[in-house]
Write a protein that holds these residues in place. Structure first.
Motif, PDB file in Angstrom:
ATOM      1  N   ALA A  47       0.830  -1.204   0.000  1.00 47.55           N
ATOM      2  CA  ALA A  47       0.000   0.000   0.000  1.00 47.55           C
ATOM      3  C   ALA A  47       0.868   1.259   0.000  1.00 47.55           C
ATOM      4  O   ALA A  47       0.507   2.273  -0.611  1.00 47.55           O
ATOM      5  N   LYS A  50       1.817   2.039  -3.610  1.00 46.77           N
ATOM      6  CA  LYS A  50       0.720   2.427  -4.500  1.00 46.77           C
ATOM      7  C   LYS A  50      -0.121   3.584  -3.964  1.00 46.77           C
ATOM      8  O   LYS A  50      -0.527   4.460  -4.720  1.00 46.77           O
ATOM      9  N   GLU A  51      -0.408   3.561  -2.669  1.00 49.80           N
ATOM     10  CA  GLU A  51      -1.273   4.584  -2.070  1.00 49.80           C
ATOM     11  C   GLU A  51      -0.738   5.025  -0.703  1.00 49.80           C
ATOM     12  O   GLU A  51      -1.317   4.681   0.324  1.00 49.80           O
ATOM     13  N   ASN A  53      -0.991   7.689   0.928  1.00 54.75           N
ATOM     14  CA  ASN A  53      -1.921   8.499   1.731  1.00 54.75           C
ATOM     15  C   ASN A  53      -3.190   7.748   2.118  1.00 54.75           C
ATOM     16  O   ASN A  53      -4.110   8.341   2.686  1.00 54.75           O
ATOM     17  N   ARG A  54      -3.216   6.464   1.818  1.00 55.80           N
ATOM     18  CA  ARG A  54      -4.370   5.636   2.164  1.00 55.80           C
ATOM     19  C   ARG A  54      -4.557   5.608   3.687  1.00 55.80           C
ATOM     20  O   ARG A  54      -3.597   5.543   4.446  1.00 55.80           O
ATOM     21  N   LYS A  55      -5.819   5.662   4.082  1.00 55.45           N
ATOM     22  CA  LYS A  55      -6.138   5.623   5.518  1.00 55.45           C
ATOM     23  C   LYS A  55      -5.858   4.242   6.089  1.00 55.45           C
ATOM     24  O   LYS A  55      -6.109   3.231   5.439  1.00 55.45           O
ATOM     25  N   CYS A  56      -5.354   4.233   7.295  1.00 52.88           N
ATOM     26  CA  CYS A  56      -5.262   2.975   8.028  1.00 52.88           C
ATOM     27  C   CYS A  56      -5.446   3.293   9.508  1.00 52.88           C
ATOM     28  O   CYS A  56      -5.358   4.443   9.932  1.00 52.88           O
ATOM     29  N   GLU A  66      -6.671   7.021  13.606  1.00 50.65           N
ATOM     30  CA  GLU A  66      -6.602   7.025  12.145  1.00 50.65           C
ATOM     31  C   GLU A  66      -5.321   7.708  11.707  1.00 50.65           C
ATOM     32  O   GLU A  66      -4.980   8.791  12.182  1.00 50.65           O
ATOM     33  N   THR A  68      -2.212   7.651   8.141  1.00 56.24           N
ATOM     34  CA  THR A  68      -2.002   7.224   6.754  1.00 56.24           C
ATOM     35  C   THR A  68      -0.957   6.100   6.778  1.00 56.24           C
ATOM     36  O   THR A  68      -0.192   5.966   7.743  1.00 56.24           O
ATOM     37  N   VAL A  69      -0.931   5.348   5.698  1.00 56.00           N
ATOM     38  CA  VAL A  69       0.033   4.247   5.587  1.00 56.00           C
ATOM     39  C   VAL A  69       1.458   4.782   5.742  1.00 56.00           C
ATOM     40  O   VAL A  69       2.276   4.196   6.456  1.00 56.00           O
TER      41      VAL A  69
END
Length: 116
Positions: A47, A50-51, A53-56, A66, A68-69
């Motif tokens: 992740a 690829k992403e 800034n994806r939430k995790c 919460e 970001t990756v």
């Protein structure tokens, strides 16, 4: 040998066994935790590419937060590496304690008898 001396030797023997068992249990627990971190990192590394800034979500002190990756991955790596260092230290400790236990058994001529 006096009865009190025998009692002291038995207590010391039991203490060694308990300490070794306790350290071994802690090592197992921490190795499992490090492995869990590695599995999570394997997923998040993909992740991160690829992403980023994806939430995790991450559990910190019993609170789900919460992030970001890209924020979580470095912290997880640091935690995992810290855990591995503790495991290494505990492994050294258990080796030293085992040697101390062997010396103790040799000093008092203690032999373990297996019962059927």
């Amino acid at each position: 040998m006096h009865h009190d001396d025998i009692s002291d030797i038995q207590q010391t023997y039991s203490r060694f066994q308990n300490e070794l068992q306790s350290i071994a249990g802690k090592i197992g627990e921490l190795e499992q935790e490090a492995e869990e971190h590695t599995l999570v990192l394997a997923t998040l590394d993909e992740a991160l590419e690829k992403e980023p800034n994806r939430k995790c979500f991450r559990l910190i002190g019993g609170v789900l937060v919460e992030r970001t990756v890209k924020e979580v991955v470095p912290a997880l790596r640091t935690n995992r590496d810290g855990i591995k260092k503790v495991v290494s230290t505990l492994t050294d400790q258990i080796k030293a304690k085992e040697q101390e236990f062997e010396n103790f058994k040799r000093e008092y001529n203690i032999r373990v008898v297996q019962r059927a």
